[in-house]
Design a protein around this motif. Sequence first.
Motif, PDB file in Angstrom:
ATOM      1  N   ARG A 104       0.823  -1.201   0.000  1.00  0.00           N
ATOM      2  CA  ARG A 104       0.000   0.000   0.000  1.00  0.00           C
ATOM      3  C   ARG A 104       0.856   1.250   0.000  1.00  0.00           C
ATOM      4  N   LEU A 108       0.891   6.356  -2.802  1.00  0.00           N
ATOM      5  CA  LEU A 108       1.216   7.770  -2.999  1.00  0.00           C
ATOM      6  C   LEU A 108       2.449   7.946  -3.862  1.00  0.00           C
ATOM      7  N   ILE A 130      -0.811  14.494  -8.013  1.00  0.00           N
ATOM      8  CA  ILE A 130      -0.824  14.599  -6.553  1.00  0.00           C
ATOM      9  C   ILE A 130      -0.329  15.956  -6.071  1.00  0.00           C
ATOM     10  N   PHE A 131       0.777  16.451  -6.640  1.00  0.00           N
ATOM     11  CA  PHE A 131       1.295  17.736  -6.167  1.00  0.00           C
ATOM     12  C   PHE A 131       0.802  18.880  -7.038  1.00  0.00           C
ATOM     13  N   LEU A 132       0.774  18.634  -8.335  1.00  0.00           N
ATOM     14  CA  LEU A 132       0.350  19.690  -9.239  1.00  0.00           C
ATOM     15  C   LEU A 132      -1.138  19.545  -9.486  1.00  0.00           C
TER      16      LEU A 132
ATOM     17  N   ILE B   8     -21.931  15.099   4.651  1.00  0.00           N
ATOM     18  CA  ILE B   8     -21.414  16.336   4.103  1.00  0.00           C
ATOM     19  C   ILE B   8     -19.905  16.218   3.907  1.00  0.00           C
ATOM     20  N   ILE B   9     -19.428  16.935   2.925  1.00  0.00           N
ATOM     21  CA  ILE B   9     -17.988  16.962   2.664  1.00  0.00           C
ATOM     22  C   ILE B   9     -17.428  18.215   3.304  1.00  0.00           C
ATOM     23  N   VAL B  10     -16.403  18.034   4.111  1.00  0.00           N
ATOM     24  CA  VAL B  10     -15.781  19.176   4.767  1.00  0.00           C
ATOM     25  C   VAL B  10     -14.324  19.235   4.347  1.00  0.00           C
ATOM     26  N   ASN B  11     -13.878  20.403   4.024  1.00  0.00           N
ATOM     27  CA  ASN B  11     -12.469  20.622   3.742  1.00  0.00           C
ATOM     28  C   ASN B  11     -11.773  20.981   5.032  1.00  0.00           C
ATOM     29  N   ILE B  12     -10.897  20.101   5.494  1.00  0.00           N
ATOM     30  CA  ILE B  12     -10.064  20.463   6.637  1.00  0.00           C
ATOM     31  C   ILE B  12      -8.762  20.974   6.041  1.00  0.00           C
ATOM     32  N   GLY B  13      -8.502  22.214   6.166  1.00  0.00           N
ATOM     33  CA  GLY B  13      -7.325  22.793   5.549  1.00  0.00           C
ATOM     34  C   GLY B  13      -7.664  23.325   4.182  1.00  0.00           C
ATOM     35  N   PHE B  29     -18.176  13.391   5.965  1.00  0.00           N
ATOM     36  CA  PHE B  29     -18.660  13.162   7.325  1.00  0.00           C
ATOM     37  C   PHE B  29     -20.106  12.699   7.307  1.00  0.00           C
ATOM     38  N   GLU B  38      -9.892  12.023   1.669  1.00  0.00           N
ATOM     39  CA  GLU B  38      -8.997  12.175   0.529  1.00  0.00           C
ATOM     40  C   GLU B  38      -7.997  13.284   0.857  1.00  0.00           C
ATOM     41  N   PHE B  41      -2.525  17.131  -1.564  1.00  0.00           N
ATOM     42  CA  PHE B  41      -1.176  17.642  -1.294  1.00  0.00           C
ATOM     43  C   PHE B  41      -0.857  18.776  -2.264  1.00  0.00           C
ATOM     44  N   GLY B  42       0.335  19.275  -2.117  1.00  0.00           N
ATOM     45  CA  GLY B  42       0.899  20.103  -3.173  1.00  0.00           C
ATOM     46  C   GLY B  42       0.877  21.587  -2.915  1.00  0.00           C
ATOM     47  N   PHE B 333       5.867  12.120   3.883  1.00  0.00           N
ATOM     48  CA  PHE B 333       4.965  11.866   2.756  1.00  0.00           C
ATOM     49  C   PHE B 333       4.480  10.428   2.761  1.00  0.00           C
ATOM     50  N   SER B 337       0.552   7.395   3.751  1.00  0.00           N
ATOM     51  CA  SER B 337      -0.066   6.435   2.840  1.00  0.00           C
ATOM     52  C   SER B 337      -1.321   5.819   3.431  1.00  0.00           C
ATOM     53  N   GLU B 341      -7.002   4.520   5.950  1.00  0.00           N
ATOM     54  CA  GLU B 341      -7.268   3.355   6.793  1.00  0.00           C
ATOM     55  C   GLU B 341      -7.327   3.753   8.263  1.00  0.00           C
TER      56      GLU B 341
ATOM     57  N   LYS C 185     -19.509  24.919   7.530  1.00  0.00           N
ATOM     58  CA  LYS C 185     -19.673  23.580   8.101  1.00  0.00           C
ATOM     59  C   LYS C 185     -19.028  23.468   9.476  1.00  0.00           C
ATOM     60  N   TYR C 186     -17.935  24.159   9.665  1.00  0.00           N
ATOM     61  CA  TYR C 186     -17.349  24.152  11.014  1.00  0.00           C
ATOM     62  C   TYR C 186     -18.344  24.738  12.014  1.00  0.00           C
ATOM     63  N   PHE C 189     -21.031  22.296  12.778  1.00  0.00           N
ATOM     64  CA  PHE C 189     -20.598  21.290  13.758  1.00  0.00           C
ATOM     65  C   PHE C 189     -20.618  21.882  15.164  1.00  0.00           C
TER      66      PHE C 189
END
Lengths: 150, 367, 429
Positions: A104, A108, A130-132, B8-13, B29, B38, B41-42, B333, B337, B341, C185-186, C189
Motif C-alpha cells: 500500500r 502515494l 498529486i502535487f500539481l 457532508i464533505i468538509v475541507n479540513i485545511g 462526514f 482524501e 497535497f501540493g 509523505f 499512505s 485506513e 460547516k465548522y 458542527f
Amino acid sequence: MTRQLAGQEIAAALKGVFPEALTDVGASDVTVRGEDILDVCRHMHDAPALAFDYLVSLNAVDWIDSFEVVYQLVSIQYNHKAVLRTRAYGREAPVLPSVSSVWRGANLQEREVYDLMGVRFEGHPNMRRIFLWEGFEGHPLRKDFLLQRP
Amino acid sequence: MTLKTEPIIVNIGPQHPSTHGVFRLRILFDGEVIHDVEPVFGYLHRGSEKLAEERTYTQIVTLTDRLDYLAAMSNNLSYCLSVEKLMGIEAPERAKYIRTIMAELMRISSHLMGLGFFLQDLGAFATPLMYMFREREKIMDLFEMASGARITYTYMRPGGVNDDLPPEFMPALRKFADEMPGYIDEYERLLRENEILITRTKGVGVLPRDLAINGSLSGPALRASGVPWDLRKADPYEVYSRVQFDLPVGQIGDNYDRFLVRLEEMRQSLRIVRQCMQQMPAGPFRADLPMLLRPPKGDAYAHVEGPKGELGFYLVSDGSISPYRCAIRAPSFINLSLLKEMLVGWKIADMITIVGSLDFNMGEVDR
Amino acid sequence: MAVSALATGCQPPGFFDGQNLWHEWVVNFFPRIGDSICRGMGGHADGGPPNWLIYLVLGFLGSLIVVNIAALGVPFVVLLERKLLGRFQNRIGPNRVGPFGLLQPVADALKLMTKEDITPAAADKIVFALAPLAFAIPIILMFAPIPWADHASLANLDIGILWVIAVTTAAEAGIFMAGWSSNNKYSLFGAMRAVALLVSYEIPLVLSLLGVVLLAGTLNLSEIVLDQRFAPNILWQPLGFFVFIIAVSAELNRAPFDQLEAESELVSGFHTEYSGMKWAMVQLGEYAALIGFSAIIATLFLSGWKGPLWIPGYIWLVTKMAFILCAFIWVRATIPRMRIDQIMAFGWKFLLPLSIINIFATAAEVIAFPDALPYWLIPINIAFAGACVVGMAKLLGFQPKTRKIVIPGRPVIGDDTPGRIVPLMRGGN
C-alpha cells in the motif's frame, strides 16, 4: 547491517519462477521487464525465502529513451534489501503495472511518479496528479520539460 | 417520522489551525463520523528534486534544509551520506561523531515539536507546546554555535561538516544533556497520566503491525505499531554501531504508543549524545575534497533514521557537477499512505489527534 | 415585582446607622446610592415625584451599573486570562500597551471596533446579525439577581436561581443561530455540538443546585447568601459543588469542554465566520457568562458577599470571583480537550447520578436536622462526596494506578550493538 542482495542472488531466486522476466542482472540490482514487474514484486513479497514485506521507495529516472523506475525493497524479517529496476518506453504514455496492490505504501509514491515524471501505473486505484493541479501541462521532472516557456 | 440525513464533505485545511502547515483533507462526514478521506497535497510544492538537478552537489545541501524544516540536520546528513556513497568516500572520524550528535539533537528537537503539536491538537492549549519550545530553544542555541543558523543550518557537507565545533559548544552540550532528562520527566508528569489524554489517545487510530509494514510507514509511527525497525540498529551508519541505546517499541500502534515512543526516543537520543561526547576524537572535520564534486557515473541510495522516519536520497550521477536525478524518500509523505485506513470510522476530534500523532511536516511532504 | 431592589435601600440598613457615615457609605455603597438618589429626587415625601418615576430612574441607573460591570469587566478578564496563560506557559503575556499591558483591553476594543464587519455572502443575514445579540443579551440579564452586597442586587428576585438558569439557557439559542446562519460547516458542527452538550449539562447543573436550594429553602439568591451565615455551602455541599463547577465549565464552553469552538478541530466553532463587533459581542457573551457564573458559584457555595472581616461585601464577592476565574484559567491552561461523545458520556453517566445522589443525601440531612445542620456533618459530607466520586469513577472503569504491562522482548532487527527493545509501559484501561 542490512544485507544487500547481489543481483545474482535475486536472479537465482527469480529464474525458476519467471524465466523470461529479467532483462539485466547488475552487481546489486536486477532489471525486470515492465509487464512482469507486478508479478515479480508479488513473488518477492510472498516468497518465504525473500519476504520483501517493505517497499522503501519507488522513484523514476528519465533516461530520455525510457523511464527507469527503481524499487528499493527491504525485508524486515530477514533484514536484507534488494533493488529492482524496470523500464517504461515511449514518451507519450509510458505505462507500467501498479504494485500498490502488493504494498500500500506504493500508492502515494506511484501517484508522485505519475505526476512529476508522467509514467502511468495501470491498476492503481487513484491515478491522478498529486502535487500539481489537474490540467497542468507536462511532467516537470522529465528532462525535456522546459523550466521557462518560450 | 423519518429523519432525512445526508453526509457532508468538509475541507479540513489548507487553512486550519491543526493541519501542520498547508495540508488539506477532504473528508466525507456522516454527523461527526468520518466515512471517507482524501488527502490533497501540493500546496507547498517547490520542486526540490528538479531544483537539485540544476545545482552543484554542495549547493544541494541548502535545498535539503528546506525539506523538513524542523529537522534540517537529519536532512543534511542523509544527503551527505548519499553523496559520499556515490563517490565512495567516508567522512573523518571526528566528523562522524559531530554529525551523530547533531542528528540526535535534531531528533530531540523534532520530537519536541511533534509532541508539542500533538498535545496542542488534543486541546492542551499550548502549555506543553510552550514548555517544549523552551528546550528547543536550547537546542537551537547549540546549533547556532556550530553553524551560525537556527533553522536552516547547511552545516554538513559531503565528506564532513562545514566547520569544527567551537570551543564553547561542548560545555553547553554537556549542560544541556544534564538538564534535559529532568525536562522530559516534566512533560511526562504534566500529561502522561492525565485521564483525558489517556481516553483521547488509547485505542485511537490503531495501526496494526502488518498494515504499518505494508504501508511503508517508518520511524516512530512504525515502531509504535510494534515493529522494532530502526535504521540506526538495522543498518547502522555513522557511529551508531559504537554506541548503546535502546529501542522503544509500542504494543498496538495507537496514538498513545506513538506518544510514548517519541517521549522515550528523546531519552535514548540523549544517551547517544552523551556517549558520543565521551568517544569523540580529535582530528580533521572534513575530508579533503575539491570544491566542485564530480562523482563517477552511477547511482546510490543512502538513508538515515530521521526523526520522522526513514529519510533517503537516491542520487543518479552522470559524471557532471550536478546530479542527473535526485529523488527524495520523504518519510512524512510516505507515512501518510495509510491515512484513510487510520481515519475512517473515527470522529473529527480523533482525526486531528491521529493526524497529529503521525507528526509529518508539509515541507517534506510536498517538497 | 419591583424593578429595582436598589429602592429597598431606601430603608437604611440596621448597623452603623449614624455612627460612622463614611464607613457606612463604603460598606453599603450600592444601597446608599439608591437611597441618596431616592432622597435627591424627593422620594418618601409628600408632593414628590410619583413612585413609578423613582423606580424607573433607579432601575435604569442600576441596570447601567450592572451592565457596565459585565461589559467593562470582560476586557479585563480577557487580559487576566492572557496574562495568566502567559505565565503558565513560560511567556510574559501582553505587556506592550500601557504599564504591565494594562491598556491592552482598550487597544483590543479599539481594534475590534475599527475592524471590518464581514457577513458571508451565503449567510442568512438577519439571523447572522441577530445571533450575537441573542447570545450576549441573555448572558447580561443573568447579572440581575446577583447580590453584590447586602441588599444590593438589581432585582431581588424570589426565583433568582431559576432566572439565572433560564436566561443562560436562552443564550444557547444564540449559539445555535450563529452556527446555523453562518452557512459554514465548522460552525454547523459547533452549533450541533452546542445543542447536544449544553442541553445535556443543564440537567446536572440544575440538579446539583437543588441541594443548595433544599438547605436554604428558597430560590432567592440574597436569602441563600444570608442562609450561609455559619459556614459556606461548599462545606455542606461538597458533592454539589463538585458537580456544579464541572457542569458550569461545560456550560461556559471552557476547557476541557470547549467542544463548541474546539480551536484545533473546528477552527472557532460556531463563531468562525464572525468578525469585528459581532465577534466582540460573542466574546462579550462568553466572558460575561464566565464572570456571571463565577459570581453565582461564589454566591451559592462560597457565601457570596459575606466574609469574616469588615470589608465591604462587593469586595468580598469580587475577590471570590477572582479566585474562581483563576481556577478556570488554570484548568484551561493544563487539561486537554475531551471528545464530544466522551463529554456526553461523562455528563450522563457520571455527573447526573452524582447530582441525584446529592439531592437525596441533602434531603435526608435536611429532614434529620430541620433547624440547622450540625457542624459535625461537614467532615462526613466531605468524606461522602469523595467516596461517591471515587466510587462512581471506579464503577465506570477508571483505574487510578497504572497497570504495568511488560511484553516479552523481541530481538531488534539487525542488532549489531548491545541494546534492547524497551516495551513501553502503558497504563491501565
